[in-house]
Design a protein around this motif. Structure first.
Motif, mmCIF file in Angstrom:
data_model
loop_
_atom_site.group_PDB
_atom_site.id
_atom_site.type_symbol
_atom_site.label_atom_id
_atom_site.label_comp_id
_atom_site.label_asym_id
_atom_site.label_seq_id
_atom_site.Cartn_x
_atom_site.Cartn_y
_atom_site.Cartn_z
ATOM 1 N N LEU A 213 6.774 0.355 1.510
ATOM 2 C CA LEU A 213 7.598 0.232 2.719
ATOM 3 C C LEU A 213 8.095 -1.192 2.902
ATOM 4 N N LEU B 44 8.663 -1.524 8.993
ATOM 5 C CA LEU B 44 8.068 -0.566 9.930
ATOM 6 C C LEU B 44 8.696 -0.879 11.286
ATOM 7 N N HIS C 244 11.267 7.256 6.712
ATOM 8 C CA HIS C 244 10.085 8.032 7.097
ATOM 9 C C HIS C 244 9.956 7.976 8.615
ATOM 10 N N ALA D 42 10.176 2.842 7.689
ATOM 11 C CA ALA D 42 9.396 3.816 8.469
ATOM 12 C C ALA D 42 9.632 3.547 9.953
#
Ligand code: GMT
Length: 385
Positions: A90, A93, A37, A8
């Motif tokens: 995930l 990040l 994402h 992400a």
């Protein structure tokens, strides 16, 4: 660990370089087969039309009246990060810009516990050099940087400034320098003056065109762009193309009118695509007060356009003075105008600088090696080394 990463990315969806770098990383990772994402306030500028490749999650702030004007963006962002990580496993990040993105990532990780992804923070400049070291924000920015699992900067300058500005001993906290990069197929030397003629119908065949692209904030010294142009124009009639918008645009337009040069300057405002104009220009101007990297200059160099810039921050890491561009002290508009003149008066020198610029970008600033390095960091974190 599966080979396919679930990544992400959070960035500011604006015209700034940080959002563009973040978007290119996400798209390149998606091209490599990873699931990507984007968690952002709005669709990032260069992501338009690409939504099939990546999933976009919009961060919407609460419209509850009591919360109006209370700056709920970091909370809304952290909440969206938590939501996405709760139903998607995930791995990483990757946040661009420390404040408030690294802080929101830390909050999300605290809430997520075992489900939390690893946090990679890429600092881009003003988060360290302006906002981050503002005493009001310094403690929270420093904390958020130190809580990241990995931190990267686009220049050695910014790495040094981060260690020094936040009082972090370098040996205790490594920071990876991954220079910004450019798509050299898109930003390529194709000189077609037809695009410039749409702006200046009376443009002479050998009339030089100077160009500047930025967010027109005070740090860009827009007044110096106009002064350099006016200095060059006194000696050799030329034109100026100004792309972007921001608080310094109106004062610059006023000054151009006061100088009686309005027919020779085109203010285009924000443009999503301007590579054809960039590639057809003769010199790119970047007289900034500070610049952690200067992505717009790299895009110009990739098109074979020599750059005249100030000798600050990370700019000297991409421009070799007297070889494919010229550097001068901040505010020395006379020296900058002299450098521009030395290029536009000497076509042989211009061609040499142009070749050197393109060659240098091909050797050092291509997209794929930069993406390899980001991916290596992701895998290093997941391997726990
Ligand atoms: O230049 C700006 O003010 C925008 C800012 C941003 O957030 O995009 O740019 C910063 O990040 C870019 C991408 O890494 C760098 O190329 C710019 O040099 C940097 N700006 C400053 O350091 C002032």
């Amino acid at each position: 660990m599966s080979d396919r990463l679930n990544l992400a990315i959070t960035c500011f969806p604006t015209f700034g370089g940080s959002g563009m770098v973040a978007t290119e990383i996400g798209l390149a990772m998606a091209d490599r087969g990873h699931r990507v994402h984007f968690i952002a306030r709005d669709l990032p500028v260069r992501l338009h039309g690409m939504t099939r490749k990546v999933v976009f999650h919009e961060v919407a702030e609460s419209d509850y009246p009591a919360l109006a004007h209370s700056g709920t963006y970091p909370l809304a962002l952290a909440s969206k990060m938590i939501e996405v990580a709760s139903y998607e496993p995930l791995d990483i990040l990757h946040v661009h810009y420390a404040v408030p993105h690294a802080t929101a990532a830390w909050m999300a990780r605290e809430v997520l516990g075992d489900k939390a992804p690893r946090i990679v923070t890429t600092l881009h400049g003003t988060d360290t050099t302006l906002v981050g070291i503002d005493p009001t924000y310094l403690p929270i920015t420093r904390f958020s940087i130190l809580r990241s699992d990995a931190v990267t900067t686009p220049s050695a300058f910014l790495r040094r400034a981060t260690w020094e500005g936040f009082g972090i001993p370098p040996e205790t906290f490594p920071i990876d320098v991954i220079p910004n990069f450019v798509d050299t197929d898109c930003y390529a030397p194709i000189r077609d003056r037809a695009h410039l003629r749409q702006l200046f119908s009376d443009l002479g065949d050998d009339e030089p065109v100077l160009l500047h692209v930025s967010n027109f904030r005070p740090v860009k010294r827009i007044g110096d762009v106009v002064s350099v142009f006016a200095g060059v124009h006194r000696e050799r009639p030329c034109r100026l193309v100004m792309i972007g918008d921001g608080p310094e645009r109106s004062p610059a337009e006023r000054r151009v009118r006061e100088l009686g040069l309005e027919d020779r300057v085109a203010f285009l405002g924000k443009q999503e695509r301007f590579v054809e104009l960039l590639a057809a220009a003769d010199v790119f101007l970047l007289p900034s007060e500070q610049e952690s990297f200067g992505l717009a200059a790299l895009e110009a160099l990739s098109c074979g356009i020599p750059v005249v810039a100030s000798d600050v921050g990370g700019i000297p890491e991409q421009i070799e003075h007297g070889v494919w561009g010229y550097l001068a002290p901040v505010g020395d508009v006379e020296a900058m105008a002299r450098h521009v003149l030395s290029l536009v008066r000497d076509p042989e020198r211009w061609r040499l600088f142009s070749r050197n610029a393109r060659q240098h970008v091909l050797e050092r600033f291509q997209l794929a090696p930069a993406i390899d390095r980001y991916e290596a960091i992701y895998r290093r974190l997941l391997a726990g080394t």
